[in-house]
Design a protein around this motif. Sequence first.
Motif, PDB file in Angstrom:
ATOM      1  N   MET A   1       0.516  -1.602  -0.025  1.00 16.36           N
ATOM      2  CA  MET A   1       0.576   0.132  -0.235  1.00 16.36           C
ATOM      3  C   MET A   1       0.875   0.924  -0.118  1.00 16.36           C
ATOM      4  O   MET A   1       1.763   1.173   1.005  1.00 16.36           O
ATOM      5  N   SER A   2       0.253   2.256  -0.782  1.00 15.67           N
ATOM      6  CA  SER A   2       1.323   3.954  -1.138  1.00 15.67           C
ATOM      7  C   SER A   2       1.305   4.535   0.099  1.00 15.67           C
ATOM      8  O   SER A   2      -0.167   4.300   0.315  1.00 15.67           O
ATOM      9  N   ASN A   3       1.776   5.523   0.282  1.00 11.74           N
ATOM     10  CA  ASN A   3       1.494   7.168   1.260  1.00 11.74           C
ATOM     11  C   ASN A   3       1.046   7.521   0.698  1.00 11.74           C
ATOM     12  O   ASN A   3       1.090   7.944  -0.351  1.00 11.74           O
ATOM     13  N   VAL A   4      -0.023   8.284   0.972  1.00 11.62           N
ATOM     14  CA  VAL A   4      -0.635   9.048   1.268  1.00 11.62           C
ATOM     15  C   VAL A   4      -0.138  10.427   2.278  1.00 11.62           C
ATOM     16  O   VAL A   4      -0.276  10.224   3.380  1.00 11.62           O
ATOM     17  N   ALA A   5      -0.111  11.859   1.118  1.00  6.88           N
ATOM     18  CA  ALA A   5      -0.245  12.790   1.819  1.00  6.88           C
ATOM     19  C   ALA A   5      -0.913  14.078   1.557  1.00  6.88           C
ATOM     20  O   ALA A   5      -1.253  14.286  -0.133  1.00  6.88           O
ATOM     21  N   ILE A   6      -1.254  14.660   2.325  1.00  9.12           N
ATOM     22  CA  ILE A   6      -2.103  16.533   1.813  1.00  9.12           C
ATOM     23  C   ILE A   6      -1.125  17.504   2.020  1.00  9.12           C
ATOM     24  O   ILE A   6      -0.306  17.510   2.882  1.00  9.12           O
ATOM     25  N   VAL A   7      -0.861  17.705   0.621  1.00  6.86           N
ATOM     26  CA  VAL A   7       0.128  18.804   0.375  1.00  6.86           C
ATOM     27  C   VAL A   7      -0.426  20.448  -0.310  1.00  6.86           C
ATOM     28  O   VAL A   7      -1.417  20.309  -1.203  1.00  6.86           O
ATOM     29  N   THR A   8      -0.420  21.116   0.008  1.00  7.26           N
ATOM     30  CA  THR A   8      -0.814  22.570  -0.809  1.00  7.26           C
ATOM     31  C   THR A   8       0.463  23.395  -0.072  1.00  7.26           C
ATOM     32  O   THR A   8       1.284  23.399   0.172  1.00  7.26           O
TER      33      THR A   8
END
Length: 67
Positions: A1-8
């Motif tokens: 499973m891949s990692n997910v990040a929230i970026v802005t």
Amino acid sequence: MSNVAIVTDSNSGITQAGGRELGVYVLPMPFMINEETFFEDITLTQEEFYERLAENADVITSQPSPE
């Protein structure tokens, strides 16, 4: 499973501290004041930015001019 990040980016209004609290990575947007490059909330605080604006500094951002 891949990692997910929230970026802005910092134009979102989320500060670096706010991003840390929310678990959001905030990319600082570059801008120039009197031909010197700064990164929002990294190398110049918001307070310092507004002080320079009040001093009529020459500010250039990556955003298009409304004019």
